[in-house]
Design an enzyme around this catalytic site. Structure first.
Site, PDB file in Angstrom:
ATOM      1  N   CYS A   2       0.829  -1.100   0.092  1.00 36.85           N
ATOM      2  CA  CYS A   2      -0.104   0.142   0.099  1.00 36.85           C
ATOM      3  C   CYS A   2       0.821   1.233  -0.068  1.00 36.85           C
ATOM      4  O   CYS A   2       1.921   1.458   0.698  1.00 36.85           O
ATOM      5  CB  CYS A   2      -0.861   0.082   1.414  1.00 36.85           C
ATOM      6  SG  CYS A   2      -2.173  -1.301   1.362  1.00 36.85           S
ATOM      7  N   ARG A  27       4.331  -0.447  -4.557  1.00 30.44           N
ATOM      8  CA  ARG A  27       4.151  -1.001  -3.279  1.00 30.44           C
ATOM      9  C   ARG A  27       2.931  -1.802  -3.124  1.00 30.44           C
ATOM     10  O   ARG A  27       2.451  -2.475  -2.281  1.00 30.44           O
ATOM     11  CB  ARG A  27       3.902   0.166  -2.367  1.00 30.44           C
ATOM     12  CG  ARG A  27       5.090   0.796  -2.085  1.00 30.44           C
ATOM     13  CD  ARG A  27       4.928   2.190  -1.161  1.00 30.44           C
ATOM     14  NE  ARG A  27       4.658   1.779   0.156  1.00 30.44           N
ATOM     15  CZ  ARG A  27       5.622   1.588   1.053  1.00 30.44           C
ATOM     16  NH1 ARG A  27       6.947   1.813   0.807  1.00 30.44           N
ATOM     17  NH2 ARG A  27       5.297   1.396   2.280  1.00 30.44           N
ATOM     18  N   TRP A  75      -2.448  -2.978  -1.672  1.00 34.65           N
ATOM     19  CA  TRP A  75      -2.223  -4.061  -1.548  1.00 34.65           C
ATOM     20  C   TRP A  75      -3.152  -4.922  -0.780  1.00 34.65           C
ATOM     21  O   TRP A  75      -2.924  -4.521   0.705  1.00 34.65           O
ATOM     22  CB  TRP A  75      -0.779  -4.494  -1.305  1.00 34.65           C
ATOM     23  CG  TRP A  75      -0.062  -5.734  -1.575  1.00 34.65           C
ATOM     24  CD1 TRP A  75       0.257  -6.518  -2.572  1.00 34.65           C
ATOM     25  CD2 TRP A  75       0.007  -6.828  -0.538  1.00 34.65           C
ATOM     26  NE1 TRP A  75       0.466  -7.693  -2.417  1.00 34.65           N
ATOM     27  CE2 TRP A  75       0.466  -7.949  -1.337  1.00 34.65           C
ATOM     28  CE3 TRP A  75      -0.344  -7.076   0.666  1.00 34.65           C
ATOM     29  CZ2 TRP A  75       0.522  -9.108  -0.569  1.00 34.65           C
ATOM     30  CZ3 TRP A  75      -0.304  -8.077   1.418  1.00 34.65           C
ATOM     31  CH2 TRP A  75       0.311  -9.215   0.908  1.00 34.65           C
ATOM     32  N   ASN A 101      -2.126   2.654   5.530  1.00 36.37           N
ATOM     33  CA  ASN A 101      -1.346   1.723   5.284  1.00 36.37           C
ATOM     34  C   ASN A 101      -0.881   0.980   6.421  1.00 36.37           C
ATOM     35  O   ASN A 101      -0.438   1.389   7.447  1.00 36.37           O
ATOM     36  CB  ASN A 101       0.095   2.178   4.392  1.00 36.37           C
ATOM     37  CG  ASN A 101       1.147   1.161   4.354  1.00 36.37           C
ATOM     38  OD1 ASN A 101       0.963  -0.066   4.234  1.00 36.37           O
ATOM     39  ND2 ASN A 101       2.483   1.666   4.291  1.00 36.37           N
ATOM     40  N   GLY A 102      -1.266  -0.421   6.389  1.00 35.70           N
ATOM     41  CA  GLY A 102      -0.903  -1.213   7.430  1.00 35.70           C
ATOM     42  C   GLY A 102      -2.210  -2.055   7.740  1.00 35.70           C
ATOM     43  O   GLY A 102      -2.942  -2.521   6.777  1.00 35.70           O
ATOM     44  N   GLU A 488      18.175 -17.931  -4.996  1.00 34.37           N
ATOM     45  CA  GLU A 488      17.702 -16.654  -5.562  1.00 34.37           C
ATOM     46  C   GLU A 488      17.349 -16.645  -6.751  1.00 34.37           C
ATOM     47  O   GLU A 488      16.263 -16.135  -7.269  1.00 34.37           O
ATOM     48  CB  GLU A 488      19.015 -15.841  -5.294  1.00 34.37           C
ATOM     49  CG  GLU A 488      18.559 -14.198  -5.788  1.00 34.37           C
ATOM     50  CD  GLU A 488      17.513 -13.515  -5.157  1.00 34.37           C
ATOM     51  OE1 GLU A 488      16.972 -13.872  -4.312  1.00 34.37           O
ATOM     52  OE2 GLU A 488      16.948 -12.329  -5.621  1.00 34.37           O
ATOM     53  N   LYS A 492      13.569 -15.627  -8.282  1.00 30.21           N
ATOM     54  CA  LYS A 492      13.525 -14.743  -9.388  1.00 30.21           C
ATOM     55  C   LYS A 492      12.598 -15.049 -10.412  1.00 30.21           C
ATOM     56  O   LYS A 492      11.648 -14.611 -10.934  1.00 30.21           O
ATOM     57  CB  LYS A 492      14.800 -14.007 -10.062  1.00 30.21           C
ATOM     58  CG  LYS A 492      15.728 -13.434  -9.135  1.00 30.21           C
ATOM     59  CD  LYS A 492      15.422 -11.936  -8.716  1.00 30.21           C
ATOM     60  CE  LYS A 492      14.534 -11.781  -7.938  1.00 30.21           C
ATOM     61  NZ  LYS A 492      14.921 -11.690  -6.449  1.00 30.21           N
ATOM     62  N   GLU A 495       8.770 -15.493  -8.991  1.00 27.78           N
ATOM     63  CA  GLU A 495       8.036 -14.423  -8.793  1.00 27.78           C
ATOM     64  C   GLU A 495       7.544 -13.515  -9.983  1.00 27.78           C
ATOM     65  O   GLU A 495       6.564 -13.004 -10.055  1.00 27.78           O
ATOM     66  CB  GLU A 495       8.737 -13.609  -7.629  1.00 27.78           C
ATOM     67  CG  GLU A 495       9.931 -12.933  -8.017  1.00 27.78           C
ATOM     68  CD  GLU A 495      10.703 -12.274  -6.899  1.00 27.78           C
ATOM     69  OE1 GLU A 495       9.897 -11.880  -6.062  1.00 27.78           O
ATOM     70  OE2 GLU A 495      11.920 -12.008  -6.852  1.00 27.78           O
ATOM     71  N   HIS A 511      18.591 -36.923  -2.147  1.00 33.48           N
ATOM     72  CA  HIS A 511      17.807 -37.321  -1.028  1.00 33.48           C
ATOM     73  C   HIS A 511      16.390 -37.076  -1.261  1.00 33.48           C
ATOM     74  O   HIS A 511      15.500 -37.127  -0.340  1.00 33.48           O
ATOM     75  CB  HIS A 511      18.318 -36.567   0.404  1.00 33.48           C
ATOM     76  CG  HIS A 511      19.723 -37.162   0.735  1.00 33.48           C
ATOM     77  ND1 HIS A 511      20.303 -38.019   1.183  1.00 33.48           N
ATOM     78  CD2 HIS A 511      20.830 -36.313   0.282  1.00 33.48           C
ATOM     79  CE1 HIS A 511      21.544 -38.152   1.456  1.00 33.48           C
ATOM     80  NE2 HIS A 511      21.810 -36.960   0.779  1.00 33.48           N
ATOM     81  N   LYS A 610       6.371  -4.417  -3.136  1.00 36.82           N
ATOM     82  CA  LYS A 610       7.612  -4.299  -2.970  1.00 36.82           C
ATOM     83  C   LYS A 610       8.188  -4.343  -1.468  1.00 36.82           C
ATOM     84  O   LYS A 610       9.093  -4.831  -1.088  1.00 36.82           O
ATOM     85  CB  LYS A 610       7.966  -2.820  -3.461  1.00 36.82           C
ATOM     86  CG  LYS A 610       9.584  -2.863  -3.564  1.00 36.82           C
ATOM     87  CD  LYS A 610      10.328  -3.533  -4.632  1.00 36.82           C
ATOM     88  CE  LYS A 610      11.817  -3.394  -4.361  1.00 36.82           C
ATOM     89  NZ  LYS A 610      12.712  -4.571  -4.758  1.00 36.82           N
TER      90      LYS A 610
HETATM   91  C1  F6R Z   1      12.303 -10.853  -3.961  1.00 34.81           C
HETATM   92  C2  F6R Z   1      11.846  -9.806  -2.886  1.00 34.81           C
HETATM   93  C3  F6R Z   1      11.133 -10.038  -1.878  1.00 34.81           C
HETATM   94  C4  F6R Z   1      12.245  -9.173  -0.620  1.00 34.81           C
HETATM   95  C5  F6R Z   1      11.599  -9.423   0.714  1.00 34.81           C
HETATM   96  C6  F6R Z   1      12.363  -8.455   1.669  1.00 34.81           C
HETATM   97  O1  F6R Z   1      12.860 -10.367  -5.175  1.00 34.81           O
HETATM   98  O2  F6R Z   1      12.203  -8.598  -3.301  1.00 34.81           O
HETATM   99  O3  F6R Z   1      11.568 -11.463  -1.255  1.00 34.81           O
HETATM  100  O4  F6R Z   1      13.668  -9.557  -0.554  1.00 34.81           O
HETATM  101  O5  F6R Z   1      10.101  -9.155   0.783  1.00 34.81           O
HETATM  102  O6  F6R Z   1      12.402  -7.275   1.574  1.00 34.81           O
HETATM  103  P1  F6R Z   1      13.371  -6.144   2.241  1.00 34.81           P
HETATM  104  O7  F6R Z   1      14.673  -6.650   1.500  1.00 34.81           O
HETATM  105  O8  F6R Z   1      12.934  -4.980   1.899  1.00 34.81           O
HETATM  106  O9  F6R Z   1      13.197  -6.331   3.619  1.00 34.81           O
END
Ligand code: F6R
Length: 615
Positions: A2, A27, A75, A101-102, A488, A492, A495, A511, A610
């Site tokens: 949000c 966001r 969101w 937001n929250g 990672e 990527k 998502e 395993h 984000k």
């Molecule tokens: C994946 C991604 C999320 C963030 C996670 C933590 O691409 O962006 O998995 O890494 O939400 O976010 P931060 O680093 O902002 O605490």
């Protein structure tokens, strides 16, 4: 998670609010809305399900006048994304409008009480309860909007950043914050309100970050009034000068922020190490560490708390710190750590690792560790965000705003800072030799150039993406420093392309996971020349023996894996501990191109936001 925008001043509010929503769309992007007090004195709310473009389209034929307004991009947490649940929300009398937001944890209790007082609700959101509560308090106590907001914040439990306007007072916005970020931009006779500084920077670089528990009165043409958690007016308000530039917030000719951010990495990593590694590669300096030398020298243990991509960077940090500093490191999912009863003592250091500096779980993990006496250290990207402000010390990764929802440049920035921290602490402790420090620090300085070399394979990676787009499942394997890089890479892909992908330590595959291998499921193996190279080679043979297709990331000039794998991508040679900084680049690009071919919304993948400021 949000985004809130607000404006009060001399200009027309609507264009500023809409532009701000676009900036904050990363966001949350399931619905959005604006509330403005028009020149006729009406409080108009326009809302629409979907992206900000949908709102603009919906509002295009409406009265958009007014020099005061609040806006929101959502969101969803409470209630599905639709026009009704979108913010802003009116109060019962339609005199007030509020954005939030929250999450409000006790909203059902409050709602029941308000229903008894005759209030009715049109949405399923927790937010509507807040605006109704404010109106109820104001009407029953006959108090000002500010006093009503203050009292409401005493009654609500949870996380919030809110902005409220009152039709009868078009010269005022009241804002409040608890555990969700809120920034006020200070212009010439005008104020900008936002969840982070990105919507503000094009108008002013002077900002005030609200602290938890604070409520502010933002009056047109008057000085800002901020009240602390005790309700005391603050005589001295901290105004921070931002150094962000507007270009950093634009796509700069790239089709997506994610691609721009991937290609920015040579620059962002150069910025990250700038002034921190001497030109002869013999000294590393991170002032947050140097100033707290004794804490690091005497630490019995380091706990890295993080989520998602940052957690993966934390796993690499564990290898680095244990290798160079001989300090035991535990890497914790912040969301698990905060609800356990973890053993934490005053001899521990907790590193809160977070791009946004706002992740609710990471913030809670650091507060818990702080309460238990640990020294808390932040490694974040967003300057002035909540985590850096809650820690004892820390350092920024300095990679500039990351707008693409899938983290790329922040990941490599985090790994770079963790590498510098490990070298520095290792040198202070005497657990890393001058020769090793020199070798690794010099290699760190080469990373930007080596990443540029990897970009030369961009079209080859695009071709590979075409070959692999058919797959419904992917396996990513890596070992040692590159096991987190495999995790990672898989994240990527998941998502942004919505293809299921699993990251695994290569040897652990036998395993169980090996049962999945067939010619339908590609396996991406990071098989660079490291201390487990031969073992990884035999893991590849195991995959090939079962008919699996292998795409291997190998060290330049590799002759063994290149004969076994179906496809290879070469990365330059570098100190083993820094290899994830290179191997992660082709995996970012592969995920990106597959997602583009599949027609996904790369920068705003479904269901994601984000910064995750709710639990
Ligand atoms: C994946 C991604 C999320 C963030 C996670 C933590 O691409 O962006 O998995 O890494 O939400 O976010 P931060 O680093 O902002 O605490």
């Amino acid at each position: 998670m949000c985004g809130i925008v607000g404006y009060i001043g001399k200009r027309e509010a609507y264009p500023i609010l809409i532009q701000g929503l676009h900036r904050l769309e990363y966001r949350g992007y399931d619905s959005s809305g604006v509330a403005m007090i028009s020149t006729k004195g009406e409080l108009n709310i326009y809302k629409s399900k979907g992206k900000v473009d949908a709102l603009e389209h919906y509002a295009s034929d409406k009265d958009l006048s007014g020099t005061i307004g609040i806006a929101h991009t959502r969101w969803a947490t409470h209630g599905e994304p639709n026009d009704t649940n979108a913010h802003p929300h009116y109060s019962q009398s339609k005199r007030l409008a509020l954005v939030h937001n929250g999450t409000i944890e006790n909203y059902t209790v409050l709602k029941v009480a308000l229903l008894k007082h005759g209030y009715t609700f049109v949405s399923e959101t927790d937010t509507e309860v807040v605006v109704q509560l404010i109106e109820y308090i104001r009407d029953t106590n006959h108090c000002s909007l500010f006093d009503a907001v203050k009292e409401a914040t005493r009654q609500i439990v949870g996380a919030y950043a809110i902005a409220v306007i009152d039709k009868e007072n078009p010269d005022q916005i009241i804002v409040a914050r608890q555990s969700s970020p809120l920034v006020i931009g200070v212009g010439e006779d005008e104020y900008f309100i936002a969840s982070d500084a990105t919507p503000i920077i094009e108008y002013t670089n002077k900002v005030v970050y609200l602290n938890d528990g604070e409520v502010a009165i933002v009056n047109r043409g008057e000085p800002l009034h901020v009240f602390d958690a005790q309700g005391e007016s603050k005589d001295c308000i901290d105004i921070t000068e931002l150094r962000m530039s507007i270009e950093e917030l634009e796509k700069g000719g790239y089709p997506h922020f994610m691609l721009k951010e991937i290609f920015e990495q040579p620059k962002t990593l150069a910025d990250c190490i700038s002034g921190r590694i001497s030109s002869d590669g013999k000294r590393v300096v991170l002032s947050g560490v140097v100033m707290n030398k004794e804490k690091f020298l005497n630490a019995h243990r380091i706990i890295i708390a993080a989520c998602g991509t940052s957690w993966h960077a934390g796993l690499i940090g564990k290898h680095l710190i244990e290798d160079f500093c001989r300090i035991p490191v535990e890497v914790e999912y912040a969301s698990e750590f905060r609800y356990r009863n973890p053993v934490v003592t005053e001899h521990d250091i907790l590193i809160a690792l977070s791009q946004s500096g706002e992740t609710a779980d990471t913030l809670a993990a650091l507060e818990l560790a702080k309460k238990k006496g640990a020294f808390v250290f932040g490694i974040c990207n967003v300057i002035g965000s909540s985590i850096p402000r809650a820690t004892h010390s820390g350092c920024y990764i300095h990679v500039g705003p990351e707008i693409g929802v899938a983290s790329t440049k922040a990941f490599t920035g985090q790994v770079t800072v963790l590498a510098m921290l490990a070298l520095l602490v290792g040198q202070m402790k005497g657990t890393v030799s001058d020769e090793t420090l020199h070798r690794v620090a010099s290699d760190l300085r080469r990373v930007p150039k080596l990443i540029k070399d990897i970009f030369k394979m961009d079209s080859q990676i695009q071709d590979l993406a075409k070959i692999f787009t058919y797959a419904h499942n992917f396996l990513y394997l890596g070992r040692g420093y590159n096991y987190p890089a495999a995790l990672e890479g898989a994240l990527k892909l998941k998502e942004i392309s919505y293809i299921h992908a699993e990251g695994y330590p290569a040897a652990e595959m036998k395993h169980g996971t090996i049962a999945l291998i067939d010619n339908e499921m590609p396996t991406v193996v990071i098989a660079i020349k490291d201390n487990v190279y031969e073992k990884t080679v035999s893991n590849i043979q195991q995959v090939k023996a079962r008919g699996g297709r292998v795409l291997a990331i190998v060290t330049e000039g590799d002759e063994i894996v290149s004969k076994m794998a179906d496809y290879i991508i070469e990365v330059p040679e570098i100190a083993e501990c820094l290899t994830p900084l290179l191997t992660s680049i082709p995996l970012q690009l592969l995920a990106y191109y597959i997602a583009v071919i599949k027609g996904r919304n790369v920068d705003q993948p479904r269901n994601l936001a984000k910064s995750v400021t709710v639990e």
